[in-house]
Design an enzyme around this catalytic site. Structure first.
Site, PDB file in Angstrom:
ATOM      1  N   GLU A  96     -31.693  22.149   2.191  1.00 41.13           N
ATOM      2  CA  GLU A  96     -30.597  21.252   2.552  1.00 41.13           C
ATOM      3  C   GLU A  96     -30.907  20.420   3.779  1.00 41.13           C
ATOM      4  O   GLU A  96     -31.545  20.878   4.721  1.00 41.13           O
ATOM      5  CB  GLU A  96     -29.363  22.087   2.907  1.00 41.13           C
ATOM      6  CG  GLU A  96     -28.685  22.672   1.725  1.00 41.13           C
ATOM      7  CD  GLU A  96     -27.471  23.463   2.155  1.00 41.13           C
ATOM      8  OE1 GLU A  96     -27.266  24.555   1.615  1.00 41.13           O
ATOM      9  OE2 GLU A  96     -26.743  22.997   3.052  1.00 41.13           O
ATOM     10  N   CYS A 117     -29.339  17.012  10.388  1.00 41.38           N
ATOM     11  CA  CYS A 117     -29.713  18.420  10.533  1.00 41.38           C
ATOM     12  C   CYS A 117     -30.761  18.747   9.468  1.00 41.38           C
ATOM     13  O   CYS A 117     -30.515  18.563   8.278  1.00 41.38           O
ATOM     14  CB  CYS A 117     -28.458  19.265  10.352  1.00 41.38           C
ATOM     15  SG  CYS A 117     -28.758  21.025  10.319  1.00 41.38           S
ATOM     16  N   CYS A 124     -34.535  32.544   5.037  1.00 41.12           N
ATOM     17  CA  CYS A 124     -34.852  32.939   6.407  1.00 41.12           C
ATOM     18  C   CYS A 124     -35.027  34.444   6.464  1.00 41.12           C
ATOM     19  O   CYS A 124     -34.311  35.186   5.808  1.00 41.12           O
ATOM     20  CB  CYS A 124     -33.741  32.499   7.359  1.00 41.12           C
ATOM     21  SG  CYS A 124     -34.123  32.909   9.087  1.00 41.12           S
ATOM     22  N   CYS A 128     -29.532  37.224  10.186  1.00 40.78           N
ATOM     23  CA  CYS A 128     -28.335  37.266  11.035  1.00 40.78           C
ATOM     24  C   CYS A 128     -27.124  37.496  10.131  1.00 40.78           C
ATOM     25  O   CYS A 128     -27.040  36.932   9.042  1.00 40.78           O
ATOM     26  CB  CYS A 128     -28.186  35.971  11.824  1.00 40.78           C
ATOM     27  SG  CYS A 128     -29.631  35.652  12.839  1.00 40.78           S
ATOM     28  N   CYS A 131     -24.860  34.521   8.542  1.00 43.94           N
ATOM     29  CA  CYS A 131     -25.510  33.282   8.114  1.00 43.94           C
ATOM     30  C   CYS A 131     -25.873  33.281   6.635  1.00 43.94           C
ATOM     31  O   CYS A 131     -26.479  34.221   6.129  1.00 43.94           O
ATOM     32  CB  CYS A 131     -26.761  33.085   8.963  1.00 43.94           C
ATOM     33  SG  CYS A 131     -27.727  31.659   8.475  1.00 43.94           S
ATOM     34  N   GLY A 181     -33.522  28.285   7.873  1.00 40.45           N
ATOM     35  CA  GLY A 181     -34.779  28.811   8.396  1.00 40.45           C
ATOM     36  C   GLY A 181     -34.824  28.913   9.906  1.00 40.45           C
ATOM     37  O   GLY A 181     -33.983  28.365  10.615  1.00 40.45           O
ATOM     38  N   GLU A 182     -35.832  29.652  10.374  1.00 44.72           N
ATOM     39  CA  GLU A 182     -36.045  29.800  11.820  1.00 44.72           C
ATOM     40  C   GLU A 182     -37.218  28.880  12.195  1.00 44.72           C
ATOM     41  O   GLU A 182     -38.381  29.188  11.872  1.00 44.72           O
ATOM     42  CB  GLU A 182     -36.344  31.276  12.134  1.00 44.72           C
ATOM     43  CG  GLU A 182     -36.879  31.542  13.523  1.00 44.72           C
ATOM     44  CD  GLU A 182     -36.085  30.875  14.660  1.00 44.72           C
ATOM     45  OE1 GLU A 182     -34.861  31.064  14.732  1.00 44.72           O
ATOM     46  OE2 GLU A 182     -36.709  30.149  15.458  1.00 44.72           O
ATOM     47  N   SER A 213     -33.318  24.510  17.320  1.00 44.65           N
ATOM     48  CA  SER A 213     -32.447  25.672  17.510  1.00 44.65           C
ATOM     49  C   SER A 213     -33.176  26.936  17.080  1.00 44.65           C
ATOM     50  O   SER A 213     -33.752  26.993  15.999  1.00 44.65           O
ATOM     51  CB  SER A 213     -31.174  25.491  16.673  1.00 44.65           C
ATOM     52  OG  SER A 213     -30.369  26.649  16.752  1.00 44.65           O
ATOM     53  N   SER A 236     -29.447  30.340  19.731  1.00 46.91           N
ATOM     54  CA  SER A 236     -28.322  31.000  19.080  1.00 46.91           C
ATOM     55  C   SER A 236     -28.101  32.327  19.792  1.00 46.91           C
ATOM     56  O   SER A 236     -28.843  33.278  19.561  1.00 46.91           O
ATOM     57  CB  SER A 236     -28.634  31.235  17.604  1.00 46.91           C
ATOM     58  OG  SER A 236     -28.706  30.000  16.935  1.00 46.91           O
ATOM     59  N   LEU A 237     -27.110  32.366  20.662  1.00 43.94           N
ATOM     60  CA  LEU A 237     -26.886  33.580  21.450  1.00 43.94           C
ATOM     61  C   LEU A 237     -25.926  34.522  20.710  1.00 43.94           C
ATOM     62  O   LEU A 237     -26.266  35.632  20.368  1.00 43.94           O
ATOM     63  CB  LEU A 237     -26.361  33.205  22.837  1.00 43.94           C
ATOM     64  CG  LEU A 237     -26.518  34.277  23.901  1.00 43.94           C
ATOM     65  CD1 LEU A 237     -27.974  34.588  24.179  1.00 43.94           C
ATOM     66  CD2 LEU A 237     -25.819  33.876  25.197  1.00 43.94           C
ATOM     67  N   HIS A 238     -24.723  34.078  20.494  1.00 42.18           N
ATOM     68  CA  HIS A 238     -23.727  34.766  19.658  1.00 42.18           C
ATOM     69  C   HIS A 238     -23.293  36.142  20.153  1.00 42.18           C
ATOM     70  O   HIS A 238     -22.454  36.795  19.529  1.00 42.18           O
ATOM     71  CB  HIS A 238     -24.180  34.890  18.199  1.00 42.18           C
ATOM     72  CG  HIS A 238     -24.617  33.598  17.583  1.00 42.18           C
ATOM     73  ND1 HIS A 238     -23.994  32.404  17.847  1.00 42.18           N
ATOM     74  CD2 HIS A 238     -25.634  33.303  16.729  1.00 42.18           C
ATOM     75  CE1 HIS A 238     -24.602  31.432  17.172  1.00 42.18           C
ATOM     76  NE2 HIS A 238     -25.596  31.955  16.512  1.00 42.18           N
ATOM     77  N   ASN A 312     -17.451  30.106  10.403  1.00 37.80           N
ATOM     78  CA  ASN A 312     -17.121  29.562   9.094  1.00 37.80           C
ATOM     79  C   ASN A 312     -17.339  30.627   8.050  1.00 37.80           C
ATOM     80  O   ASN A 312     -18.450  31.138   7.922  1.00 37.80           O
ATOM     81  CB  ASN A 312     -18.077  28.410   8.771  1.00 37.80           C
ATOM     82  CG  ASN A 312     -17.401  27.097   8.945  1.00 37.80           C
ATOM     83  OD1 ASN A 312     -16.507  26.749   8.182  1.00 37.80           O
ATOM     84  ND2 ASN A 312     -17.816  26.373   9.951  1.00 37.80           N
ATOM     85  N   CYS A 355     -25.332  24.126   6.705  1.00 42.10           N
ATOM     86  CA  CYS A 355     -26.687  24.346   6.214  1.00 42.10           C
ATOM     87  C   CYS A 355     -26.812  25.717   5.567  1.00 42.10           C
ATOM     88  O   CYS A 355     -26.357  26.699   6.107  1.00 42.10           O
ATOM     89  CB  CYS A 355     -27.685  24.228   7.357  1.00 42.10           C
ATOM     90  SG  CYS A 355     -27.711  22.578   8.029  1.00 42.10           S
TER      91      CYS A 355
HETATM   92  N1  SAH Z   1     -32.630  29.771  12.795  1.00 40.99           N
HETATM   93  C1  SAH Z   1     -32.158  28.903  13.803  1.00 40.99           C
HETATM   94  C2  SAH Z   1     -31.650  27.584  13.272  1.00 40.99           C
HETATM   95  C3  SAH Z   1     -30.802  27.623  12.053  1.00 40.99           C
HETATM   96  S1  SAH Z   1     -29.224  28.478  12.138  1.00 40.99           S
HETATM   97  C4  SAH Z   1     -31.110  29.582  14.632  1.00 40.99           C
HETATM   98  O1  SAH Z   1     -30.683  30.687  14.289  1.00 40.99           O
HETATM   99  O2  SAH Z   1     -30.738  29.026  15.665  1.00 40.99           O
HETATM  100  C5  SAH Z   1     -28.422  27.491  13.332  1.00 40.99           C
HETATM  101  C6  SAH Z   1     -26.982  27.750  13.564  1.00 40.99           C
HETATM  102  O3  SAH Z   1     -26.205  27.709  12.369  1.00 40.99           O
HETATM  103  C7  SAH Z   1     -26.569  29.056  14.175  1.00 40.99           C
HETATM  104  O4  SAH Z   1     -26.795  29.251  15.505  1.00 40.99           O
HETATM  105  C8  SAH Z   1     -25.101  28.872  14.022  1.00 40.99           C
HETATM  106  O5  SAH Z   1     -24.701  28.070  15.091  1.00 40.99           O
HETATM  107  C9  SAH Z   1     -24.917  28.123  12.729  1.00 40.99           C
HETATM  108  N2  SAH Z   1     -24.296  28.922  11.686  1.00 40.99           N
HETATM  109  C10 SAH Z   1     -24.897  29.595  10.687  1.00 40.99           C
HETATM  110  N3  SAH Z   1     -23.983  30.209   9.902  1.00 40.99           N
HETATM  111  C11 SAH Z   1     -22.766  29.914  10.420  1.00 40.99           C
HETATM  112  C12 SAH Z   1     -21.436  30.257  10.057  1.00 40.99           C
HETATM  113  N4  SAH Z   1     -21.182  31.019   9.027  1.00 40.99           N
HETATM  114  N5  SAH Z   1     -20.439  29.769  10.828  1.00 40.99           N
HETATM  115  C13 SAH Z   1     -20.696  28.968  11.899  1.00 40.99           C
HETATM  116  N6  SAH Z   1     -21.930  28.617  12.273  1.00 40.99           N
HETATM  117  C14 SAH Z   1     -22.970  29.076  11.552  1.00 40.99           C
HETATM  118 FE1  SF4 Z   2     -32.135  32.654  10.145  1.00 37.80          FE
HETATM  119 FE2  SF4 Z   2     -30.952  31.163  12.039  1.00 37.80          FE
HETATM  120 FE3  SF4 Z   2     -29.565  32.051   9.898  1.00 37.80          FE
HETATM  121 FE4  SF4 Z   2     -30.373  33.783  11.776  1.00 37.80          FE
HETATM  122  S1  SF4 Z   2     -28.920  32.055  12.039  1.00 37.80           S
HETATM  123  S2  SF4 Z   2     -30.520  34.078   9.521  1.00 37.80           S
HETATM  124  S3  SF4 Z   2     -32.343  32.937  12.336  1.00 37.80           S
HETATM  125  S4  SF4 Z   2     -31.250  30.606   9.878  1.00 37.80           S
END
Ligand code: SAH
Ligand code: SF4
Length: 381
Positions: A96, A117, A124, A128, A131, A181-182, A213, A236-238, A312, A355
Site C-alpha cells: 500500500e 506514505c 512485517c 506489534c 498493527c 514494514g519496518e 518511522s 514508534s514509542l507507544h 484505530n 497502511c
Molecule cells: N514499522 C514502522 C513504520 C510503519 S508502522 C514503525 O513501527 O514505526 C507506523 C505507524 O503506524 C505506527 O507507529 C503507528 O503510528 C501507526 N499505526 C499502525 N497501526 C495503527 C492502528 N491500528 N491505529 C493507529 N495507528 C496505527
Molecule cells: Fe511492523 Fe511497524 Fe506494524 Fe510494528 S508498527 S508490526 S514494526 S509495521
C-alpha cells in the site's frame, strides 16, 4: 522473458550504474542522463516513447530493465482527503501507498498539506500488537525499485489530477516511510531508494522532508545518524515504560527504553532537528495519566515532538480507542508539561493507520466493493 520481481529495474539504476552498462552495448555514456531524464523528469516509462534514443537502445531497455515493477490494482478514496493505492508486485504480493491531502484551516483542498506514505516490506516481522501490517507476518523486503516505483505511481495520479501542468513531486510537503514494514530492517534498500528520491537527476525531493518511522531498531538508528543525507526520524514509542511498551511491541525486549532512548538522543543531537515520538492511545493499555507524565518527561529530555494517535480499530484485534475525555486528559498533561504535540484525529489524518489495512482486507476476503472483478481475480490467484 517477462520480468519477475528479481529482474533489474530502471528504478534502481543511477547515472553511474547505467553509464557502466552502456559501452557493452556500443552506446555513448551521455545516453544515461537522457534515459533518466525521460523517466524522472518527463515521466515516460515506455522505452518505445523515448524518441531521442536510437531504436536499438530502446529495444535493449525494454528487454533488459523492468519499467513497471508495481501495478496499480486499486485506488480507494477512503475520505475526501485520502487516497489509498493498492499496488501489485511482479510476484503478486500486494503493498500500500497512501496519499493524504490534509486541508489547512480556511483554504481549499488545493492548498492542503500533502503527504505520501510509502511501504518498505511485504508484511512485517515485528508483530506489534496494534498493527495490521504485522498480523500476517513478514514475507519479504521490497527492492529499491519497488520503493521508488511507489512514488512514480503517485506522480502519475497527480499528473492526471492537474492536466494543465505536470504536478511535480515537489508539490508534496512530506514523504513518510510509515507504511507496511519496518524500514530500518530493510536498511540498504531503503537508503538507496531514498537517495534516488532525493537526487537532482531523480525525483529531487529534499531529505529534510522525508521522515523514516521505526519501531526502535537501535543499531540502525545510530547508523542512520551517520548518513550524509539528513532524513528525519520518527520513533514508534507507544509505551512510556518498559512494562507497558513490552505489552504492545515485542521489539522492546530486544531494545528496551534504556537502549532506545540514548540512541534517539544521539540521532537528534547529530541532526540538530526534533525527532517525533509516536504514541497510539489504546484504552486500558497506555492511556493513563501516569503514562502521559512519563511520556512528557521522555519528550522533554529528548526535545522531541509527540504525535498522539487515537487507536484505530483493526479487524481481528481486541483493543479499543479511549474515550474523547481520556484522550483530552492525556493531551492536557503533555501540553502542561510544555511538550510540543500533534493529535491525529480522524479522516486522512490517521495516515499510518491506513497502511496495511487495505491489503489485509483484500487478502483476507477480497471485500473491495469498488473493484469486485479485480478482488475476485486476486482471491483466485
Ligand atoms: N514499522 C514502522 C513504520 C510503519 S508502522 C514503525 O513501527 O514505526 C507506523 C505507524 O503506524 C505506527 O507507529 C503507528 O503510528 C501507526 N499505526 C499502525 N497501526 C495503527 C492502528 N491500528 N491505529 C493507529 N495507528 C496505527
Ligand atoms: Fe511492523 Fe511497524 Fe506494524 Fe510494528 S508498527 S508490526 S514494526 S509495521
Amino acid at each position: 522473458m517477462p520480468p519477475t520481481a528479481s529482474t533489474a529495474s530502471i528504478f534502481s539504476e543511477t547515472p553511474e550504474s547505467l553509464t557502466e552498462r552502456l559501452p557493452a552495448i556500443g552506446q555513448p555514456r551521455f545516453r544515461a542522463a537522457q534515459i533518466l531524464d525521460w523517466v524522472y523528469k518527463k515521466r515516460v516509462t515506455d522505452p518505445a516513447r523515448m524518441t531521442n534514443l536510437p531504436a536499438s537502445l530502446r529495444a535493449w531497455l525494454a528487454e533488459t530493465l523492468d519499467f513497471a515493477p508495481t501495478r496499480l490494482v486499486l485506488k480507494k478514496a477512503s475520505s475526501d482527503v485520502t487516497d489509498k493505492l493498492l499496488l501489485e508486485l511482479r510476484d503478486h504480493n500486494l503493498i500500500e501507498t497512501v496519499i493524504i491531502r490534509a486541508p489547512q484551516d480556511g483554504v481549499g483542498l488545493e492548498h492542503s498539506r500533502k503527504t505520501i506514505c510509502i511501504s518498505t516490506q511485504v508484511g512485517c516481522a515485528y508483530g506489534c500488537r496494534f498493527c495490521a501490517s504485522g498480523l500476517a507476518g513478514w514475507k519479504r523486503d521490497l527492492t529499491v525499485a519497488e520503493i521508488v516505483a511507489q512514488l512514480i505511481e503517485v506522480c502519475r495520479i497527480e499528473d492526471a489530477r492537474t492536466p494543465r501542468a505536470r504536478a511535480e513531486l515537489a508539490s508534496f510537503d512530506n514523504i513518510v516511510v510509515m507504511g507496511m514494514g519496518e524500514p530500518l530492517a530493510n536498511y540498504d534498500n531503503l537508503i538507496r531508494a531514498l537517495s534516488i528520491v532525493n537526487a537532482p537527476w531523480g525525483l529531487g525531493f529534499g531529505a529534510r522532508r522525508i521522515t523514516i518511522s521505526t519501531s526502535g531498531l537501535v543499531p540502525e538508528i545510530r547508523r542512520l545518524a551517520e548518513e550524509p543525507l539528513g532524513f528525519r526520524l520518527a520513533v514508534s514509542l507507544h509505551g512510556a515504560t518498559d512494562e507497558v511498551r513490552e505489552k504492545i511491541m515485542p521489539i522492546n525486549r530486544r531494545y528496551p527504553l534504556e537502549k532506545l532512548l540514548p540512541a534517539v538522543k544521539y540521532f537528534s543531537e547529530r541532526h540538530g532537528r526534533m525527532v517525533t515520538l509516536e504514541f497510539i492511545l489504546i484504552e486500558d493499555i497506555n492511556a493513563s495519566e501516569d503514562q502521559a507524565r512519563r511520556l512528557a518527561a521522555i519528550a522533554r529530555d529528548l526535545h522531541a515532538h509527540v504525535n498522539v494517535i487515537p487507536y484505530n480499530t483493526v479487524e481481528g484485534l481486541a483493543w479499543r480507542r479511549p474515550s474523547l475525555e481520556r484522550q483530552r486528559a492525556f493531551e492536557r498533561i503533555l501540553r502542561q508539561a510544555g511538550v510540543s504535540i500533534t493529535i491525529r484525529r480522524e479522516k486522512g489524518g490517521d495516515i499510518a493507520a491506513a497502511c496495511g489495512q487495505l491489503r489485509l482486507k483484500v487478502e483476507r476476503d477480497g471485500r473491495i466493493e469498488e473493484a469486485p472483478a479485480r478482488a475476485a481475480a486476486l482471491r483466485s490467484s
